[in-house]
Design a protein around this motif. Structure first.
Motif, PDB file in Angstrom:
ATOM      1  N   THR A   1      77.054 -55.171  -3.372  1.00 28.23           N
ATOM      2  CA  THR A   1      77.609 -54.230  -3.428  1.00 28.23           C
ATOM      3  C   THR A   1      78.411 -53.347  -3.244  1.00 28.23           C
ATOM      4  O   THR A   1      79.665 -53.273  -2.999  1.00 28.23           O
TER       5      THR A   1
ATOM      6  N   GLY B   1      69.563 -54.494  -0.895  1.00 27.16           N
ATOM      7  CA  GLY B   1      69.692 -53.671  -1.339  1.00 27.16           C
ATOM      8  C   GLY B   1      68.827 -53.649  -3.156  1.00 27.16           C
ATOM      9  O   GLY B   1      67.087 -53.757  -3.196  1.00 27.16           O
ATOM     10  N   MET B   2      69.856 -54.260  -3.989  1.00 30.23           N
ATOM     11  CA  MET B   2      69.124 -54.386  -5.957  1.00 30.23           C
ATOM     12  C   MET B   2      68.326 -55.244  -5.241  1.00 30.23           C
ATOM     13  O   MET B   2      67.163 -55.350  -6.095  1.00 30.23           O
TER      14      MET B   2
ATOM     15  N   ARG C   1      63.646 -54.054  -3.812  1.00 31.38           N
ATOM     16  CA  ARG C   1      62.808 -53.684  -3.956  1.00 31.38           C
ATOM     17  C   ARG C   1      61.314 -55.091  -4.653  1.00 31.38           C
ATOM     18  O   ARG C   1      60.365 -54.876  -4.017  1.00 31.38           O
TER      19      ARG C   1
ATOM     20  N   LEU D   1      63.908 -48.216  -5.076  1.00 28.92           N
ATOM     21  CA  LEU D   1      65.015 -48.465  -5.808  1.00 28.92           C
ATOM     22  C   LEU D   1      65.889 -48.642  -6.872  1.00 28.92           C
ATOM     23  O   LEU D   1      64.190 -49.628  -7.533  1.00 28.92           O
ATOM     24  N   HIS D   2      66.325 -48.648  -7.464  1.00 25.72           N
ATOM     25  CA  HIS D   2      67.053 -49.136  -8.880  1.00 25.72           C
ATOM     26  C   HIS D   2      68.571 -48.918  -8.800  1.00 25.72           C
ATOM     27  O   HIS D   2      68.814 -47.945  -8.253  1.00 25.72           O
ATOM     28  N   ALA D   3      68.562 -49.600  -9.207  1.00 25.82           N
ATOM     29  CA  ALA D   3      70.144 -49.765  -9.798  1.00 25.82           C
ATOM     30  C   ALA D   3      70.757 -49.376 -10.999  1.00 25.82           C
ATOM     31  O   ALA D   3      69.930 -49.182 -11.661  1.00 25.82           O
TER      32      ALA D   3
ATOM     33  N   GLU E   1      74.797 -50.629  -8.199  1.00 27.20           N
ATOM     34  CA  GLU E   1      74.783 -49.446  -6.812  1.00 27.20           C
ATOM     35  C   GLU E   1      73.174 -49.236  -6.309  1.00 27.20           C
ATOM     36  O   GLU E   1      72.502 -48.709  -7.688  1.00 27.20           O
ATOM     37  N   SER E   2      72.416 -48.888  -5.730  1.00 26.21           N
ATOM     38  CA  SER E   2      71.090 -48.292  -5.337  1.00 26.21           C
ATOM     39  C   SER E   2      70.922 -47.405  -4.903  1.00 26.21           C
ATOM     40  O   SER E   2      71.302 -46.423  -4.283  1.00 26.21           O
TER      41      SER E   2
ATOM     42  N   THR F   1      67.637 -44.279  -5.091  1.00 30.08           N
ATOM     43  CA  THR F   1      66.217 -43.847  -4.649  1.00 30.08           C
ATOM     44  C   THR F   1      65.700 -42.494  -5.566  1.00 30.08           C
ATOM     45  O   THR F   1      66.200 -41.736  -5.378  1.00 30.08           O
TER      46      THR F   1
ATOM     47  N   TYR G   1      68.008 -42.687   1.507  1.00 34.51           N
ATOM     48  CA  TYR G   1      67.740 -43.835   1.491  1.00 34.51           C
ATOM     49  C   TYR G   1      66.529 -44.498   2.184  1.00 34.51           C
ATOM     50  O   TYR G   1      65.478 -43.365   3.246  1.00 34.51           O
TER      51      TYR G   1
ATOM     52  N   GLY H   1      68.870 -49.137  -0.356  1.00 39.36           N
ATOM     53  CA  GLY H   1      68.508 -47.780  -1.263  1.00 39.36           C
ATOM     54  C   GLY H   1      69.728 -46.456  -0.589  1.00 39.36           C
ATOM     55  O   GLY H   1      69.197 -45.785  -0.172  1.00 39.36           O
TER      56      GLY H   1
END
Length: 812
Positions: free
Chosen positions: A46, A211-212, A215, A227-229, A325-326, A328, A333, A349
């Motif tokens: 990212t 990052g993504m 998780r 977290l999720h992208a 991008e991640s 939450t 974060y 996140g």
């Protein structure tokens, strides 16, 4: 080809700006044997496509401190490492197009002044002068932060990486961590795939900066990292003659930000409904990749931008970019050590503010790992706030469609999330819903925030003044003060500590004296070595060897982690019992009369004094009644097994129609009137228990306990600040928290809590006042004001609760 070491002190997973920052700051602290592993190449996830905006003002003081640190770090990195960072302090502008947004940005300006961030409130004419290309016809307000800027994100990461290498850190690309290994609840190392072979690095510490990817890697170790992208869009024009270096511009009412760079204009979007990505995993080949264009999705933002900045009508499009991008569930974060696995640390996140956050986050995490404590309170981003259920992928997919857009939505007080709701419910949820409950969410729990009248809409209508439920709130609040109210507090965290050493263990971690008779309730804090407050709770001794700890819903995972970290070899079992019992709080001067209607037991002062708990009969069942209060009135908390909860509630309501059902907004306003503290707002791990006004709950003579020496030192030297209660003289303005606190004309801090005190007749707030070397009389002798959206309002100050200062109503 770089060879992998067999062991390291710490392995950092992920070579984006976050991982590079952690490596840099640990190396700066003199750590050796640092290994950073990147699955492909540095920045390829990212970081490489981030916008690189450096905005210093964040939602609270400590997040602002971290962002300011990032800006300062990035300004000196180029000289230190020789890597160009593209850092330019061009400033930023935020413009408001509505009166509601005007209120928000003016409140933010007050907050900036309180945090020491340079800020100017500017006119639309000033905006036009700074941004000639902008249509300002409908701009109603604007703020300018001259200390903000922009940078080259990839080069910032590369500079951090070089700085880490210069101090001895090893950075390896093309090395994918396939598993974090552990044994007996502690990290032992990582398994790494490199060039088709699996190797193992032994390490007692890992930092997930994935990052993504983070998780799923965390979940494989039983660690919750929610977290999720999402797809994130921006457009870059062809070069525009004479564009120059403009301030970063944010137009949140149009979901847009603008940045000039290399003679081109960037338009970025935080659209109200985002597009989740990577639901079925991220492709193994992902490296410097972009996602398919979706111009239809971006078009509404561009249409508004074309009217806002007509140059978009004629400028050619150089790049239309879509990258992941991640995000939450709460737009904050994650930082810190995971509660489920010792030695497993997280920095991930970042919700599209990773560049401005990572410098400070890396600094804070490095200190936390090195010294065992963070530099200041980081509860806002602490990984321990995450709930285990939140690693559910469907939940995350639904929630992040909303959280991306909330970054630029109006940040109204009491704003509620709308997606992924209903996960955790009280056994009487439907009873409350049928009676008009309007629910909010905390830690996944659906909780009644207020109750609508018959025929009234059951929705929030947000405002910066009294919202559509203000009259409902007044009725509930005054019912508690004059009659009797009932709160469903099933969401309370309930932790059972039992065993042969339970008392000795609690004596060591709690500041108050736990050696009381069975059936006694003790209000206490768990302190750290600095005297800061790690946990705020009540402890009820159930028997010789069993205790019940009651904590806020949001801090259960944090408090469990603190207890388990310190239990050591004590023969004591710690069990989360939260879902085993419902809790109904019956509060108000008529509470005793109601209890006598539904139970044959004696609720008189002699038979059932304040601070005691015992089993009673209620209806056809048995419950445990605790005489204690968080609203400052006579009352009982009724702990009911979940199978009997509905029956207990029905018994109360049918026997006592005078009961008013009350929501969490009323609980909060009543506790602020009574100056009761709230963990996370008024008290945190950096707030000394004595300065918070809670010294009465500390018993240093009982023997040794964590924080005792810090308490005694502070008692000898005296407090450097005090938590003070305030009431505005003017009954019209509203306080929520984070308003600037003014003493004798100078801003000295912020309000930590705020609400409307209906019994006192005005807005009430709490806040810390510097008082080193001053008596209580000198503190109260000053002139106080509270600044609300740039306007200062006179306030009365008190070190004692303004409502029932002698606590006579509680003990009657």
């Amino acid at each position: 080809m770089t060879a992998l070491p067999r062991e390291a002190r710490v392995v950092i997973i992920g070579g984006g700006v976050s991982g590079c920052s952690v490596a840099y700051h640990l190396a700066q602290r003199g750590w050796t044997d640092i290994v950073l592993l990147e699955r492909k190449r540095l920045t390829c996830g990212t970081t490489w496509h981030a916008a690189g905006l450096i905005g210093q003002l964040r939602a609270n003081q400590n997040m602002t401190r971290l962002a300011k640190y990032s800006a300062e770090l990035y300004q000196r990195l180029e000289a230190e490492t020789g890597v160009a960072t593209g850092m330019r302090m061009v400033g930023s502008l935020t413009v408001a197009l509505t009166e509601h947004r005007r209120e928000e940005i003016l409140r933010q300006a007050s907050l900036a002044r309180a945090f020491g961030v340079a800020v100017d409130e500017v006119s639309s004419r000033d905006v036009k002068a700074m941004y000639p290309h902008l249509n300002v016809d409908d701009v109603v307000a604007a703020v300018h932060l001259p200390g903000d800027g922009q940078c080259d994100p990839a080069n910032i990461a590369m500079a951090l990486a070089k700085g880490a290498r210069m101090k001895g850190a090893q950075i390896v690309e093309g090395a994918k961590v396939v598993r974090v290994t552990d044994d007996r609840g502690a990290v032992t190392g990582v398994d790494v795939e490199m060039n088709g072979e699996i190797s193992h690095i032994t390490a007692g510490l890992v930092v997930n900066c994935g990052g993504m990817w983070g998780r799923d890697l965390a979940a494989a170790s039983g660690v919750t990292l929610p977290l999720h992208a999402c797809e994130h869009f921006y457009l870059v024009t062809e070069p525009i003659d004479g564009l120059g270096h403009l301030p970063v511009l944010r137009v949140p009412d149009e979901c847009a930000y603008y940045k000039s760079d290399a003679g081109k204009m960037m338009l970025g979007a935080f659209e109200p409904k985002a597009k989740p990505w990577g639901m079925n995993g991220i492709p193994e080949t992902f490296e410097f990749d972009s996602l398919p264009e979706d111009f239809e999705h971006f078009e509404p933002i561009l249409d508004m931008a074309t009217r806002r900045m007509p140059l978009f009508e004629t400028a050619g499009v150089h790049t239309f970019f879509n990258g992941p991008e991640s995000f939450t569930p709460d737009d904050r974060y994650y930082l810190g050590e995971a509660p489920a696995l010792s030695g497993y640390w997280v920095a991930a996140g970042y919700n599209s503010i990773g560049i401005v956050s990572s410098g400070g986050a890396g600094m804070a995490l490095a200190q936390w790992m090195d010294e065992g404590t963070p530099p200041f309170d980081l509860w806002d981003v602490d990984i321990r706030r995450a709930q285990p259920f939140q690693r559910n992928r469907r939940y995350l997919r639904e929630r992040v469609t909303e959280t991306l857009g909330l970054l630029y939505a109006d940040h109204y007080p009491y704003r509620q999330v709308e997606t992924a709701r209903g996960v955790r419910r009280s056994p009487i949820h439907d009873h409350l819903k049928a009676r008009g409950a309007v629910f909010g969410e905390v830690a996944g729990w659906e909780r009644a925030n207020w109750f609508a009248r018959d025929g009234q809409e059951r929705e929030y209508r947000y405002d910066w003044n009294g919202q559509n439920w203000f009259d409902n709130h007044r009725a509930e609040h005054m019912a508690v003060r004059q009659g009797v109210g009932l709160f469903d507090m099933t969401s309370f965290g309930k932790i059972r500590v039992e065993g042969r050493d339970a008392l000795a263990f609690l004596q060591r971690v709690c500041a108050n004296d736990m050696d009381v008779d069975a059936g006694r309730i003790v209000y206490t804090q768990m302190l750290n070595d600095r005297g800061g407050i790690e946990c705020d709770l009540t402890v009820t001794r159930l028997s010789e060897t069993a205790f019940l700890l009651v904590v806020p819903a949001a801090t259960v995972q944090r408090d469990l982690a603190w207890l388990r970290r310190h239990v050591g070899d004590a023969f004591a079992v710690i069990t989360d019992m939260t879902t085993a019992e419902s809790v109904f709080c019956l509060m108000g001067p008529q509470a005793r009369a109601v209890m006598q209607k539904v139970s044959p037991d004696d609720f008189g002062n002699d038979a059932f004094p304040f601070g005691t708990a015992r089993e009673i009969e209620l209806g056809l069942g048995l419950v445990r009644a605790h005489r204690v209060t968080y609203v400052g009135e006579l009352g009982w908390e009724l702990y009911v097994s979940t199978d009997m909860a509905a029956h207990a509630f029905e018994t109360l309501i049918e026997a006592a129609p005078e009961i008013t059902l009350c929501g969490l907004h009323t609980l909060d306003s009543c506790r602020i009137e009574k100056a009761f503290r709230h963990f996370g707002h008024d008290i945190t791990d950096e707030d000394h228990v004595l300065e918070a006004g809670l010294g009465f709950a500390v018993k240093p003579d009982k023997g040794d306990f964590i924080g005792r020496e810090a308490f005694l030192r502070k008692k000898q030297t005296g407090p450097a600040r005090r938590l003070v209660q305030f009431q505005l003289h003017d009954p019209a303005p509203m306080l929520f928290h984070n308003e600037a606190l003014v003493r004798d004309g100078q801003i000295i801090g912020i309000t930590t809590s705020g609400n409307y005190g209906h019994a006192l007749g005005g807005a009430i707030g709490l806040g810390y006042v510097p008082c080193e070397g001053q008596s209580a009389e000198e503190v109260l002798g000053a002139t106080y004001e509270i600044e609300v959206a740039g306007v200062r309002h006179a306030a009365r100050a008190s070190l004692k609760p303004l409502y029932d200062p002698r606590a006579e109503r509680i003990r009657t």
